[in-house]
Design a protein around this motif. Structure first.
Motif, mmCIF file in Angstrom:
data_model
loop_
_atom_site.group_PDB
_atom_site.id
_atom_site.type_symbol
_atom_site.label_atom_id
_atom_site.label_comp_id
_atom_site.label_asym_id
_atom_site.label_seq_id
_atom_site.Cartn_x
_atom_site.Cartn_y
_atom_site.Cartn_z
ATOM 1 N N THR A 1 3.896 -20.988 -11.353
ATOM 2 C CA THR A 1 4.416 -20.183 -10.252
ATOM 3 C C THR A 1 3.462 -20.322 -9.065
ATOM 4 O O THR A 1 2.254 -20.149 -9.209
ATOM 5 C CB THR A 1 4.545 -18.706 -10.662
ATOM 6 O OG1 THR A 1 5.484 -18.616 -11.745
ATOM 7 C CG2 THR A 1 5.020 -17.856 -9.500
ATOM 8 N N ILE A 2 3.999 -20.613 -7.899
ATOM 9 C CA ILE A 2 3.189 -20.897 -6.712
ATOM 10 C C ILE A 2 3.256 -19.711 -5.759
ATOM 11 O O ILE A 2 4.340 -19.277 -5.368
ATOM 12 C CB ILE A 2 3.688 -22.164 -5.993
ATOM 13 C CG1 ILE A 2 3.687 -23.354 -6.958
ATOM 14 C CG2 ILE A 2 2.843 -22.461 -4.767
ATOM 15 C CD1 ILE A 2 4.407 -24.568 -6.421
ATOM 16 N N LEU A 3 2.103 -19.169 -5.397
ATOM 17 C CA LEU A 3 2.011 -18.131 -4.372
ATOM 18 C C LEU A 3 1.430 -18.757 -3.116
ATOM 19 O O LEU A 3 0.364 -19.366 -3.166
ATOM 20 C CB LEU A 3 1.126 -16.975 -4.825
ATOM 21 C CG LEU A 3 1.453 -16.267 -6.141
ATOM 22 C CD1 LEU A 3 0.538 -15.064 -6.328
ATOM 23 C CD2 LEU A 3 2.900 -15.841 -6.186
ATOM 24 N N VAL A 4 2.118 -18.591 -1.996
ATOM 25 C CA VAL A 4 1.612 -19.063 -0.712
ATOM 26 C C VAL A 4 1.234 -17.837 0.110
ATOM 27 O O VAL A 4 2.092 -17.040 0.511
ATOM 28 C CB VAL A 4 2.661 -19.909 0.038
ATOM 29 C CG1 VAL A 4 2.081 -20.421 1.350
ATOM 30 C CG2 VAL A 4 3.125 -21.069 -0.834
ATOM 31 N N LEU A 5 -0.063 -17.645 0.347
ATOM 32 C CA LEU A 5 -0.578 -16.446 1.005
ATOM 33 C C LEU A 5 -0.588 -16.616 2.519
ATOM 34 O O LEU A 5 -0.674 -17.742 3.017
ATOM 35 C CB LEU A 5 -1.990 -16.149 0.509
ATOM 36 C CG LEU A 5 -2.163 -16.027 -1.011
ATOM 37 C CD1 LEU A 5 -3.627 -15.905 -1.376
ATOM 38 C CD2 LEU A 5 -1.384 -14.838 -1.548
ATOM 39 N N PRO A 6 -0.573 -15.509 3.271
ATOM 40 C CA PRO A 6 -0.622 -15.608 4.731
ATOM 41 C C PRO A 6 -2.019 -15.909 5.268
ATOM 42 O O PRO A 6 -2.180 -16.209 6.451
ATOM 43 C CB PRO A 6 -0.138 -14.229 5.183
ATOM 44 C CG PRO A 6 -0.487 -13.320 4.058
ATOM 45 C CD PRO A 6 -0.333 -14.131 2.811
ATOM 46 N N ALA A 7 -3.051 -15.789 4.418
ATOM 47 C CA ALA A 7 -4.434 -16.045 4.816
ATOM 48 C C ALA A 7 -5.174 -16.596 3.598
ATOM 49 O O ALA A 7 -4.691 -16.469 2.467
ATOM 50 C CB ALA A 7 -5.098 -14.770 5.332
ATOM 51 N N PRO A 8 -6.347 -17.211 3.770
ATOM 52 C CA PRO A 8 -7.079 -17.773 2.628
ATOM 53 C C PRO A 8 -7.379 -16.742 1.547
ATOM 54 O O PRO A 8 -7.714 -15.593 1.830
ATOM 55 C CB PRO A 8 -8.369 -18.305 3.262
ATOM 56 C CG PRO A 8 -7.985 -18.631 4.666
ATOM 57 C CD PRO A 8 -7.004 -17.564 5.056
ATOM 58 N N TYR A 9 -7.256 -17.169 0.312
ATOM 59 C CA TYR A 9 -7.522 -16.343 -0.870
ATOM 60 C C TYR A 9 -8.985 -15.909 -0.900
ATOM 61 O O TYR A 9 -9.888 -16.694 -0.598
ATOM 62 C CB TYR A 9 -7.189 -17.163 -2.113
ATOM 63 C CG TYR A 9 -7.593 -16.551 -3.435
ATOM 64 C CD1 TYR A 9 -6.699 -15.798 -4.183
ATOM 65 C CD2 TYR A 9 -8.869 -16.752 -3.961
ATOM 66 C CE1 TYR A 9 -7.054 -15.259 -5.408
ATOM 67 C CE2 TYR A 9 -9.236 -16.220 -5.188
ATOM 68 C CZ TYR A 9 -8.330 -15.472 -5.904
ATOM 69 O OH TYR A 9 -8.690 -14.943 -7.121
#
Length: 329
Positions: free
Chosen positions: A33-41
């Protein structure tokens, strides 16, 4: 009785309404499952970190890779149904809350996380709404790079060192051989950053004192360096304060007075903890210049507790050191 039944139904509806506000992310054993965040992790809080496993893209030239988290369920876990809480923080200080749920085949495999899903507005600002917040509101939040430590060479304390981001024309350098040539230590730091939470491949290699465990998770080789990935797990209620961690190459003749221990200093230490709180764990990596061991020697890891006696010593034999894995692309 009718009044009690109505109140019960209202309570159930209220609970379902609260749960509906929190997204449930499906995770399976066979699909990532891929999570694409709005800012760096930055970091995460995972209720069942041994079951729901995180990983990160490696060897990517794209700045987007720092915003991507990959989730998969541990294929050796015996559970057929499972779920847990999952909170993920980005470097701008925002937090996002989810429920992770085990499924056979996730109907949705890619999740784009947006800033309107933030769950800690009160911590960030008492005056602005989520749509009004901008990057200047988070200037006081330290960047993850400023939290990394490099151990002092012969002391029992560790020195905080900020490693600046190297750039070309204002753009961060990707994890390439060009970066390795220009700045070897920055390349190693990034390699540790992307692989610190990799799933362990070395089975049951650990040292313990009561319910405190030092696990060797992985040994990697790349370029001219040996990377050791560790996990320090504290299952007790009392915090574990780290006094020092030292490495030595030792002969392993049994019951011999000629056994010799020679300090073996690391090239780089990544996130070696100073404290592991009760009922928690910390991952960290230690990097050495390339070396090998003969069959009569081992690498000894000595972990000393500050103001305590829960000291650990882990012997890593030559078969493990001389047969490292490579990093995945």
């Amino acid at each position: 009785m009718k009044i009690k039944a109505v109140l019960t139904i209202i309570g159930l509806l209220g609970s379902l309404s609260v749960m509906a506000k929190m997204d449930t992310i499906p995770v399976s054993r066979n699909y990532k499952t891929i999570l694409v965040l709005p800012a760096p992790y930055d970091f995460s809080i995972n209720g069942k970190g041994l079951n729901f496993l995180e990983s990160f893209p490696t060897k990517s030239a794209s700045a987007t890779s720092e915003r991507i988290v990959l989730l998969i369920y541990n294929d050796v876990a015996p559970d057929t149904s499972d779920f847990t809480n999952y909170t993920i923080y980005t470097r701008d200080g925002r937090a996002y809350d989810f429920i992770l749920q085990l499924v056979d085949i996730p109907a949705k495999k890619r999740w784009t996380i947006t800033t309107d899903m933030v769950d800690n507005l009160e911590e960030l600002s008492h005056k602005k709404s989520a749509t009004e917040l901008d990057e200047s509101d988070f200037a006081s939040y330290p960047d993850i790079k400023e939290k990394e430590t490099i151990a002092a060479t012969e002391t029992v304390t560790e020195t905080l060192e900020v490693i600046p981001e190297k750039e070309i024309d204002g753009e961060p350098l990707p994890l390439t051989q060009e970066l390795y040539v220009l700045d070897r230590m920055e390349y190693i730091r990034r390699r540790c950053y992307y692989n610190q939470f990799n799933k362990g491949k070395i089975i049951r290699y650990f040292s313990k004192y009561d319910d405190v465990f030092l696990w060797l998770e992985n040994v990697y080789y790349e370029n001219n360096e040996i990377y050791l990935q560790f996990r320090l797990e504290n299952k007790e209620h009392i915090d574990y304060d780290v006094n020092f961690i030292r490495f030595s190459i030792a002969t392993n003749y049994k019951n011999s007075s000629s056994n010799v221990k020679t300090e073996h200093k690391p090239l780089f230490r990544y996130k070696v903890p100073k404290k592991v709180e009760g009922n928690s764990e910390n991952y960290f990596m230690v990097v050495f210049d390339k070396f090998t061991l003969d069959r009569r020697k081992s690498l000894v890891v000595d972990l000393d507790e500050e103001k305590g006696n829960r000291n650990l010593s882990l012997d890593i034999d030559q078969l493990v050191i001389n047969n490292p894995s490579g990093f995945k692309l």
